[in-house]
Design an enzyme around this catalytic site. Structure first.
Site, PDB file in Angstrom:
ATOM      1  N   LYS A  73       0.806  -1.226   0.000  1.00 41.57           N
ATOM      2  CA  LYS A  73       0.000   0.000   0.000  1.00 41.57           C
ATOM      3  C   LYS A  73       0.839   1.276   0.000  1.00 41.57           C
ATOM      4  O   LYS A  73       0.484   2.256  -0.659  1.00 41.57           O
ATOM      5  CB  LYS A  73      -0.966   0.000   1.181  1.00 41.57           C
ATOM      6  CG  LYS A  73      -2.093  -1.020   1.053  1.00 41.57           C
ATOM      7  CD  LYS A  73      -3.094  -0.882   2.185  1.00 41.57           C
ATOM      8  CE  LYS A  73      -4.263  -1.834   2.002  1.00 41.57           C
ATOM      9  NZ  LYS A  73      -5.310  -1.644   3.034  1.00 41.57           N
ATOM     10  N   GLY A 249     -16.693  -6.865  10.680  1.00 40.66           N
ATOM     11  CA  GLY A 249     -15.814  -6.243   9.698  1.00 40.66           C
ATOM     12  C   GLY A 249     -15.992  -6.695   8.267  1.00 40.66           C
ATOM     13  O   GLY A 249     -15.376  -6.121   7.361  1.00 40.66           O
TER      14      GLY A 249
END
Length: 289
Positions: A73, A249
């Site tokens: 990322k 989640g």
């Protein structure tokens, strides 16, 4: 030319190292089939030392763009020639796309976090105070989402106080750093409690009691965990026993995938119960529930 014709043959990907655990191909494959789009989405394992060359050759390899996960990322952030506002604020990219030959990067984690709560606990953003447990990379997206939605006071608790202080300094006003020993006291006035730690996650003491008493939280408080394996974490189990509204989640994973799919394939997909059940079935098959 309609959207389906424009998207015909388009390719997208998810890359990480390792990547075989990713459920992104299942999510995007479900939408491609549901929307009747003749496109593809594949998992591509790329070693950290090879990421820059991979990112530079997306067009040559026929990709419209793709998703980026651990550990790429930050490298994707550095590789992108243009960044969206969320990526700049969070300091990481999880979505890449090509625009007029330029590599663009965005971050949809904050969107996914907020959209999950919008769907499962509407009105959550009326909370004045939020408590975020953990100050790792994932917490940045959570804090950005909270600030973007107008939460006035965000307390970040971390075992290593300096990590929480770094995060608070990054975001500035409305974000406050605390050591883990202060978490219990902060629960009592938190309208939203977010667990971003690995406590209770598979391989991290699952089955153990979560080390914070949630019975003193406001009765209208919402508790959510960004972890989705296991689906019901020790944190969520404890929050449920305390009578709090809980949100798992998995929805964050599903919702964060929406903007990228729309960019690559030209149609905005929906997060439906059918999609959720599709992913849950795969998790059950893998023993991940």
């Amino acid at each position: 030319m309609d959207d389906k014709s424009m998207a015909r043959g388009r390719k997208a990907f998810v890359t990480g190292f390792p990547i075989r655990h990713s459920r992104s191909p299942l999510i995007h494959g479900f939408w491609l089939k549901e929307l009747g789009i003749d496109g593809s989405y594949e998992a591509v394992e790329v070693k950290p030392e090879d990421f820059s060359s991979f990112a530079a050759s997306l067009a040559a390899n026929g990709f419209a763009g793709g998703n980026v996960t651990i550990p790429h990322k930050e490298a994707a952030y550095a590789a992108a020639e243009s960044l969206d506002e969320a990526a700049r604020a969070i300091g990481a990219v999880n979505t890449l796309w090509l625009e007029n030959g330029r590599l663009c990067g965005g971050n949809t984690d904050a969107y996914g976090f907020a959209a999950n709560l919008d769907a499962s606990a509407p009105g959550w953003d009326k909370a004045d105070r939020a408590l975020v447990l953990g100050a790792g990379g994932a917490s940045r997206a959570v804090v950005h989402a909270l600030l973007s939605r107008g939460v006035c006071h965000v307390s970040v608790v971390n075992r290593t106080l300096s990590r929480a202080e770094e995060l608070a300094a990054h975001f500035g006003a409305r974000v406050y750093a605390h050591g883990w020993d202060e978490a219990q006291a902060l629960v009592s006035n938190a309208g939203l409690i977010v667990n971003t730690t690995a406590l209770g996650m598979s391989g991290h003491g699952e089955g153990q009691d979560f080390p914070i008493d949630l019975t003193c939280a406001p009765k209208e408080a919402v508790a959510t965990d960004i972890v989705y394996v296991p689906l019901r974490t020790a944190f969520l189990n404890k929050a449920e026993k305390a009578g709090l509204k809980t949100v798992d989640g998995l929805g964050m994973l599903l919702h964060q995938a929406v903007p990228g799919f729309e960019r690559w394939f030209g149609q905005r997909p929906q997060v439906t119960q059918a999609l959720r059940e599709h992913i849950l079935a795969d998790m059950a098959k893998a023993g991940a529930l």
